[in-house]
Design a protein around this motif. Structure first.
Motif, PDB file in Angstrom:
ATOM      1  N   VAL A 169      14.087   2.313   5.984  1.00 57.07           N
ATOM      2  CA  VAL A 169      14.160   3.750   5.757  1.00 57.07           C
ATOM      3  C   VAL A 169      14.998   4.001   4.508  1.00 57.07           C
ATOM      4  CG1 VAL A 169      14.869   5.977   6.697  1.00 57.07           C
ATOM      5  CG2 VAL A 169      13.911   4.242   8.216  1.00 57.07           C
ATOM      6  N   TYR A 170      14.365   4.548   3.478  1.00 58.39           N
ATOM      7  CA  TYR A 170      15.019   4.849   2.207  1.00 58.39           C
ATOM      8  C   TYR A 170      15.135   6.362   2.067  1.00 58.39           C
ATOM      9  CZ  TYR A 170      14.104  -0.044   0.869  1.00 58.39           C
ATOM     10  OH  TYR A 170      14.075  -1.413   0.810  1.00 58.39           O
ATOM     11  N   ILE A 171      16.351   6.817   1.797  1.00 57.09           N
ATOM     12  CA  ILE A 171      16.661   8.248   1.820  1.00 57.09           C
ATOM     13  C   ILE A 171      17.439   8.620   0.566  1.00 57.09           C
ATOM     14  CG2 ILE A 171      18.002  10.031   3.027  1.00 57.09           C
ATOM     15  CD1 ILE A 171      17.590   8.437   5.609  1.00 57.09           C
ATOM     16  N   GLY A 172      17.106   9.758  -0.043  1.00 57.98           N
ATOM     17  CA  GLY A 172      17.933  10.322  -1.101  1.00 57.98           C
ATOM     18  C   GLY A 172      19.042  11.159  -0.480  1.00 57.98           C
ATOM     19  N   VAL A 220       9.986   6.496   2.971  1.00 56.61           N
ATOM     20  CA  VAL A 220      10.710   7.120   1.845  1.00 56.61           C
ATOM     21  C   VAL A 220      10.523   8.629   1.946  1.00 56.61           C
ATOM     22  CG1 VAL A 220      11.067   7.155  -0.643  1.00 56.61           C
ATOM     23  CG2 VAL A 220      10.133   5.093   0.434  1.00 56.61           C
ATOM     24  N   GLY A 221      11.613   9.366   2.167  1.00 55.65           N
ATOM     25  CA  GLY A 221      11.491  10.814   2.349  1.00 55.65           C
ATOM     26  C   GLY A 221      10.757  11.130   3.637  1.00 55.65           C
ATOM     27  N   LEU A 242       0.850  -1.190   0.000  1.00 57.78           N
ATOM     28  CA  LEU A 242       0.000   0.000   0.000  1.00 57.78           C
ATOM     29  C   LEU A 242       0.882   1.235   0.000  1.00 57.78           C
ATOM     30  CD1 LEU A 242      -2.628   1.620   0.288  1.00 57.78           C
ATOM     31  CD2 LEU A 242      -2.556   1.137   2.760  1.00 57.78           C
ATOM     32  N   PHE A 243       0.728   2.080  -1.016  1.00 59.30           N
ATOM     33  CA  PHE A 243       1.544   3.284  -1.209  1.00 59.30           C
ATOM     34  C   PHE A 243       0.758   4.489  -0.699  1.00 59.30           C
ATOM     35  CE2 PHE A 243       5.075   4.977  -3.923  1.00 59.30           C
ATOM     36  CZ  PHE A 243       4.843   6.322  -3.733  1.00 59.30           C
ATOM     37  N   LEU A 244       1.325   5.176   0.307  1.00 56.03           N
ATOM     38  CA  LEU A 244       0.735   6.410   0.827  1.00 56.03           C
ATOM     39  C   LEU A 244       1.468   7.587   0.200  1.00 56.03           C
ATOM     40  CD1 LEU A 244       0.466   5.505   4.639  1.00 56.03           C
ATOM     41  CD2 LEU A 244      -1.175   5.045   2.806  1.00 56.03           C
ATOM     42  N   HIS A 245       0.799   8.305  -0.689  1.00 54.03           N
ATOM     43  CA  HIS A 245       1.473   9.339  -1.469  1.00 54.03           C
ATOM     44  C   HIS A 245       1.729  10.595  -0.652  1.00 54.03           C
ATOM     45  CE1 HIS A 245      -2.096  11.876  -1.935  1.00 54.03           C
ATOM     46  NE2 HIS A 245      -2.808  10.841  -2.353  1.00 54.03           N
ATOM     47  N   GLN A 289      -3.165 -11.667   5.629  1.00 53.45           N
ATOM     48  CA  GLN A 289      -3.081 -11.315   7.045  1.00 53.45           C
ATOM     49  C   GLN A 289      -2.244 -10.052   7.249  1.00 53.45           C
ATOM     50  OE1 GLN A 289      -2.064 -14.300   9.859  1.00 53.45           O
ATOM     51  NE2 GLN A 289      -3.980 -15.400   9.508  1.00 53.45           N
ATOM     52  N   LYS A 290      -1.193  -9.898   6.437  1.00 52.09           N
ATOM     53  CA  LYS A 290      -0.344  -8.717   6.534  1.00 52.09           C
ATOM     54  C   LYS A 290      -0.082  -8.151   5.149  1.00 52.09           C
ATOM     55  CE  LYS A 290       2.188  -9.875  10.766  1.00 52.09           C
ATOM     56  NZ  LYS A 290       3.523  -9.876  11.417  1.00 52.09           N
ATOM     57  N   ILE A 291       0.261  -6.851   5.114  1.00 56.02           N
ATOM     58  CA  ILE A 291       0.656  -6.187   3.878  1.00 56.02           C
ATOM     59  C   ILE A 291       1.883  -5.326   4.172  1.00 56.02           C
ATOM     60  CG2 ILE A 291      -1.724  -6.157   3.045  1.00 56.02           C
ATOM     61  CD1 ILE A 291      -1.836  -3.166   3.686  1.00 56.02           C
ATOM     62  N   PHE A 292       2.482  -4.770   3.130  1.00 54.49           N
ATOM     63  CA  PHE A 292       3.533  -3.769   3.291  1.00 54.49           C
ATOM     64  C   PHE A 292       2.907  -2.376   3.261  1.00 54.49           C
ATOM     65  CE2 PHE A 292       6.146  -7.291   1.679  1.00 54.49           C
ATOM     66  CZ  PHE A 292       7.192  -7.251   2.593  1.00 54.49           C
ATOM     67  N   LEU A 293       3.472  -1.480   4.066  1.00 51.42           N
ATOM     68  CA  LEU A 293       3.006  -0.093   4.126  1.00 51.42           C
ATOM     69  C   LEU A 293       4.167   0.812   3.733  1.00 51.42           C
ATOM     70  CD1 LEU A 293       0.742   1.912   5.039  1.00 51.42           C
ATOM     71  CD2 LEU A 293       1.848   1.895   7.299  1.00 51.42           C
ATOM     72  N   LEU A 294       4.016   1.528   2.606  1.00 50.65           N
ATOM     73  CA  LEU A 294       5.057   2.440   2.140  1.00 50.65           C
ATOM     74  C   LEU A 294       4.517   3.864   2.178  1.00 50.65           C
ATOM     75  CD1 LEU A 294       7.417   2.001  -0.927  1.00 50.65           C
ATOM     76  CD2 LEU A 294       6.322   4.195  -0.456  1.00 50.65           C
ATOM     77  N   GLY A 295       5.197   4.734   2.914  1.00 53.66           N
ATOM     78  CA  GLY A 295       4.837   6.136   2.956  1.00 53.66           C
ATOM     79  C   GLY A 295       5.907   6.979   2.311  1.00 53.66           C
TER      80      GLY A 295
END
Length: 387
Positions: free
Chosen positions: A314-317, A191-192, A86-89, A160-166
């Motif tokens: 944690v992904y960082i530019g 991310v950011g 799930l992508f949280l924009h 039962q579970k998903i990935f959460l990307l913000g």
């Protein structure tokens, strides 16, 4: 953090619609240029190129009724046995659905990717009145929206579970949701990351002013000094934030090596997922959302929100000054979680997925996917034969 505001101020007046750009002038209408291609035809080609076989995969756009309004999601993946992401924009009200085709298609081999247009954003903004959306335009209200989206995905697709990307503003909702329901998620992928809203502004401003002074850019210096001290104690208006965002973007703090965000705006214009009316709703939703959420963004403070009960990636530019990388790196150092991993992308700023899409996918596959493999929630990847 304020990507939407930079777009609204910097591009709204000058945005050229792809269909308008390709339309013949009155003088040339009688002799159309056959080399030009319509926006609809470009969208058809893009959609055909990324077609998913839905006997095994998923390609759906779904309108959910959540907390009194209609909210749109896109669900795409090539094998429904794969885990959901799930992508949280960001933004707020800066939907990733319209430009998702530029980076997301390879993800769909490994994940079922869900893009959600949040309350006040894109398709969701267009589907509702502002009066209906307004009561839930708070961090708590939108976190509950996100929770209900996650619950729908878990129940409807039997996960039962998903990935959460913000991403960016999405990390504000992501942290809150991961804190409330850690048992729902294989991992929270940041991310950011927004760590502290006012400190974001201070660091981004100082970066832009320092670069301007080093280059002797008198126009930038005058504009930035004109809003100082920044952020200071005076009320932060959209206009002041826009000046900071404009020059931070000019010096690569949003997309490294780029002076503006036009590449993303252009990609949105050709989106196979968005109609002309959906695109027009982005700017309207941006201004509506900022009226409700500006103070919430500035007051975001996760300095002491460092204990997680689910894994955290944690992904960082390395050049990010929209949500400054040094803030996120320090925050990562303070994190306590069942497992954690930090990746710094050397040639990116804030838009990591688009700036280094191949490396981003490698890390999703190597860092995130194994967390789902333990539960058997991953489809077989390849068949290898020795000859």
């Amino acid at each position: 953090m304020f990507v939407t505001l930079a777009l609204a101020i910097g591009f709204q007046a000058g945005r050229v619609h792809a269909d308008e750009a390709s339309a013949p002038s009155a003088a040339s209408a009688s002799t159309p240029d056959k080399s030009m291609i319509s926006r609809d035809e470009v969208r058809r080609i893009l959609d055909s190129n990324r077609r998913i076989d839905t006997t095994q995969g998923i390609d759906e756009k779904v309108k959910l009724h959540i907390n009194g309004i209609d909210q749109w999601i896109s669900v795409r993946g090539k094998d429904r046995r794969n885990p959901i992401l799930l992508f949280l924009h960001g933004g707020p009200a800066s939907p990733a659905m319209p430009e998702g085709y530029t980076f997301q298609t390879p993800w769909e081999d490994y994940f079922t990717v869900v893009q959600w247009d949040q309350r006040g954003s894109g398709k969701t903004y267009r589907a509702n009145t502002e009066a209906a959306m307004a009561p839930g335009m708070t961090v708590d209200g939108m976190t509950d929206d996100a929770a209900q989206v996650a619950q729908y995905l878990r129940e409807h697709y039997h996960k039962q579970k998903i990935f959460l990307l913000g991403h960016s503003w999405g990390t504000v909702l992501g942290v809150h949701l991961a804190q409330l329901h850690p048992d729902w998620f294989y991992a929270y992928i940041s991310v950011g990351q927004v760590v502290n809203g006012r400190r974001n502004e201070e660091v981004g401003y100082n970066y832009a002013l320092g670069r301007a002074r080093a280059e002797g850019n008198r126009k930038a210096i005058a504009a930035l000094e004109g809003i100082g001290p920044y952020p200071g104690t005076a009320k932060l208006t959209p206009e002041r934030i826009g000046v900071r965002g404009q020059w931070e973007m000019y010096y690569g703090g949003l997309a490294w090596g780029r002076k503006d965000y036009q590449f993303d705006v252009d990609a949105e214009e050709l989106s196979p997922d968005y109609s002309r009316e959906d695109l027009d709703a982005i700017d309207k939703g941006s201004l509506f959302s900022l009226n409700h959420l500006l103070d919430a963004m500035l007051n975001a403070d996760f300095d002491h929100t460092t204990h997680f009960a689910c894994p955290v990636l944690v992904y960082i530019g390395a050049h990010d000054y929209t949500t400054p990388h040094e803030n996120a790196e320090k925050w990562f150092g303070d994190l306590q979680a069942p497992s954690k991993r930090l990746v710094v992308f050397a040639d990116s700023a804030h838009m990591v997925m688009q700036e280094q899409p191949g490396r981003f996918l490698v890390h999703l596959v190597n860092d995130a996917l194994p967390l789902a493999q333990k539960a058997g929630d991953v489809a077989p990847a390849e068949i290898t034969r020795d000859h």
